[in-house]
Design a protein around this motif. Sequence first.
Motif, PDB file in Angstrom:
ATOM      1  N   ASP A   3      -3.386  13.652  28.879  1.00 23.01           N
ATOM      2  CA  ASP A   3      -2.886  14.826  29.567  1.00 23.01           C
ATOM      3  C   ASP A   3      -2.467  15.874  28.537  1.00 23.01           C
ATOM      4  N   TYR A   4      -2.170  17.075  29.031  1.00 22.73           N
ATOM      5  CA  TYR A   4      -1.873  18.204  28.146  1.00 22.73           C
ATOM      6  C   TYR A   4      -0.642  17.935  27.298  1.00 22.73           C
ATOM      7  N   SER A   5       0.405  17.344  27.886  1.00 22.97           N
ATOM      8  CA  SER A   5       1.645  17.109  27.151  1.00 22.97           C
ATOM      9  C   SER A   5       1.449  16.087  26.043  1.00 22.97           C
ATOM     10  N   PHE A   6       0.600  15.087  26.288  1.00 25.14           N
ATOM     11  CA  PHE A   6       0.329  14.082  25.270  1.00 25.14           C
ATOM     12  C   PHE A   6      -0.403  14.705  24.091  1.00 25.14           C
ATOM     13  N   LYS A   7      -1.375  15.565  24.372  1.00 21.91           N
ATOM     14  CA  LYS A   7      -2.091  16.264  23.302  1.00 21.91           C
ATOM     15  C   LYS A   7      -1.136  17.150  22.512  1.00 21.91           C
ATOM     16  N   THR A   8      -0.212  17.780  23.218  1.00 24.17           N
ATOM     17  CA  THR A   8       0.767  18.644  22.553  1.00 24.17           C
ATOM     18  C   THR A   8       1.644  17.847  21.612  1.00 24.17           C
ATOM     19  N   ARG A   9       2.067  16.662  22.055  1.00 25.67           N
ATOM     20  CA  ARG A   9       2.901  15.813  21.205  1.00 25.67           C
ATOM     21  C   ARG A   9       2.148  15.381  19.948  1.00 25.67           C
ATOM     22  N   LYS A  10       0.877  15.085  20.097  1.00 17.34           N
ATOM     23  CA  LYS A  10       0.071  14.700  18.937  1.00 17.34           C
ATOM     24  C   LYS A  10      -0.023  15.853  17.938  1.00 17.34           C
ATOM     25  N   ILE A  11      -0.200  17.066  18.446  1.00 18.75           N
ATOM     26  CA  ILE A  11      -0.252  18.246  17.581  1.00 18.75           C
ATOM     27  C   ILE A  11       1.073  18.416  16.846  1.00 18.75           C
ATOM     28  N   VAL A  12       2.161  18.186  17.565  1.00 19.23           N
ATOM     29  CA  VAL A  12       3.495  18.303  16.957  1.00 19.23           C
ATOM     30  C   VAL A  12       3.652  17.308  15.816  1.00 19.23           C
ATOM     31  N   PHE A  13       3.227  16.061  16.029  1.00 21.93           N
ATOM     32  CA  PHE A  13       3.328  15.051  14.982  1.00 21.93           C
ATOM     33  C   PHE A  13       2.474  15.411  13.775  1.00 21.93           C
ATOM     34  N   VAL A  14       1.264  15.894  14.016  1.00 25.34           N
ATOM     35  CA  VAL A  14       0.378  16.294  12.920  1.00 25.34           C
ATOM     36  C   VAL A  14       1.036  17.395  12.091  1.00 25.34           C
ATOM     37  N   ALA A  15       1.559  18.409  12.758  1.00 27.71           N
ATOM     38  CA  ALA A  15       2.203  19.521  12.057  1.00 27.71           C
ATOM     39  C   ALA A  15       3.475  19.073  11.344  1.00 27.71           C
ATOM     40  N   LEU A  16       4.241  18.201  11.985  1.00 31.90           N
ATOM     41  CA  LEU A  16       5.489  17.719  11.406  1.00 31.90           C
ATOM     42  C   LEU A  16       5.243  16.965  10.096  1.00 31.90           C
ATOM     43  N   PHE A  17       4.275  16.067  10.108  1.00 27.13           N
ATOM     44  CA  PHE A  17       4.015  15.288   8.900  1.00 27.13           C
ATOM     45  C   PHE A  17       3.358  16.130   7.820  1.00 27.13           C
ATOM     46  N   ALA A  18       2.543  17.112   8.213  1.00 32.45           N
ATOM     47  CA  ALA A  18       1.987  18.043   7.221  1.00 32.45           C
ATOM     48  C   ALA A  18       3.118  18.800   6.536  1.00 32.45           C
ATOM     49  N   ALA A  19       4.123  19.191   7.313  1.00 32.62           N
ATOM     50  CA  ALA A  19       5.276  19.893   6.755  1.00 32.62           C
ATOM     51  C   ALA A  19       6.075  18.986   5.821  1.00 32.62           C
ATOM     52  N   LEU A  20       6.213  17.708   6.196  1.00 28.41           N
ATOM     53  CA  LEU A  20       6.943  16.764   5.343  1.00 28.41           C
ATOM     54  C   LEU A  20       6.241  16.588   3.995  1.00 28.41           C
ATOM     55  N   ILE A  21       4.917  16.499   4.030  1.00 27.50           N
ATOM     56  CA  ILE A  21       4.165  16.378   2.780  1.00 27.50           C
ATOM     57  C   ILE A  21       4.433  17.592   1.897  1.00 27.50           C
ATOM     58  N   ALA A  22       4.423  18.762   2.507  1.00 25.40           N
ATOM     59  CA  ALA A  22       4.662  19.996   1.763  1.00 25.40           C
ATOM     60  C   ALA A  22       6.075  20.030   1.180  1.00 25.40           C
ATOM     61  N   VAL A  23       7.057  19.647   1.961  1.00 23.42           N
ATOM     62  CA  VAL A  23       8.454  19.681   1.513  1.00 23.42           C
ATOM     63  C   VAL A  23       8.662  18.779   0.296  1.00 23.42           C
ATOM     64  N   PHE A  24       8.029  17.614   0.313  1.00 27.79           N
ATOM     65  CA  PHE A  24       8.220  16.683  -0.800  1.00 27.79           C
ATOM     66  C   PHE A  24       7.447  17.103  -2.049  1.00 27.79           C
ATOM     67  N   GLY A  25       6.651  18.158  -1.930  1.00 29.89           N
ATOM     68  CA  GLY A  25       6.014  18.716  -3.112  1.00 29.89           C
ATOM     69  C   GLY A  25       7.006  19.385  -4.041  1.00 29.89           C
ATOM     70  N   ILE A  26       8.192  19.672  -3.534  1.00 34.90           N
ATOM     71  CA  ILE A  26       9.234  20.289  -4.358  1.00 34.90           C
ATOM     72  C   ILE A  26       9.626  19.360  -5.500  1.00 34.90           C
ATOM     73  N   VAL A  27       9.583  18.053  -5.209  1.00 33.12           N
ATOM     74  CA  VAL A  27       9.974  17.061  -6.214  1.00 33.12           C
ATOM     75  C   VAL A  27       8.788  16.768  -7.112  1.00 33.12           C
ATOM     76  N   ALA A  28       8.833  17.262  -8.333  1.00 35.31           N
ATOM     77  CA  ALA A  28       7.759  17.035  -9.305  1.00 35.31           C
ATOM     78  C   ALA A  28       8.391  16.922 -10.690  1.00 35.31           C
ATOM     79  N   VAL A  29       8.304  15.743 -11.278  1.00 34.85           N
ATOM     80  CA  VAL A  29       8.910  15.492 -12.583  1.00 34.85           C
ATOM     81  C   VAL A  29       7.824  15.578 -13.651  1.00 34.85           C
ATOM     82  N   PRO A  30       7.907  16.553 -14.551  1.00 39.17           N
ATOM     83  CA  PRO A  30       6.892  16.683 -15.605  1.00 39.17           C
ATOM     84  C   PRO A  30       6.873  15.468 -16.530  1.00 39.17           C
TER      85      PRO A  30
END
Length: 199
Positions: A3-30
């Motif tokens: 259903d539409y709401s289930f697809k929406t939730r999946k999109i939310v999870f995809v975007a959420l985890f993409a954002a988490l990956i990006a946020v953890f890019g801040i941590v980089a030890v040379p």
Amino acid sequence: MEDYSFKTRKIVFVALFAALIAVFGIVAVPVPGTPVPIVLQNMIVILTSLVLGTKLGVLSVALFLFTGLIGLPVFSGGGGGLARFLGPTGGFLYGYLLASFISGLVAGKASKSNKLLRLFLASFAGFVVLYIPGIIHFSLVLNKTLSQTLKLAVIPYLLPDAIKAFVAPLIAYPLRKNISTLFNAQPIVEEHGNDESKQ
């Protein structure tokens, strides 16, 4: 059929985890003497597919890579743009996509009796395949021999990555088990042979 709401939730999870990956890019030890930093971002890439499974995990990673490709500062240390893909560490970015596919594929086959073990196998498999394009690309861009590449882009990171590969399943296990209840939704982790439905 979803259903539409289930697809929406999946999109939310995809975007959420993409954002988490990006946020953890801040941590980089040379690491002195090499352009490859120690990052937490690769662990979050693996964690994403451990939790979401192959399809949604790969979509999350692909979304993250796309945002970096168009110039948003989401890569390690706050970088972005095509130059990162063409530079010496670009192969590890390609490797993120491969690692997310492999780790999600293995994790998606988890059964109730060996689920945590499967997550550990999936995590370590993801980290191993992550190195393959990273090594090849690093060697070609910097014109290094295999031994030089291993010394600069692999050996210093084996212990940190082994620790991350061990920690990721411990985080993923409760998330994977309870993620459907977080949003009062049916399970979104894809099924492989209906294993997830047996949990």
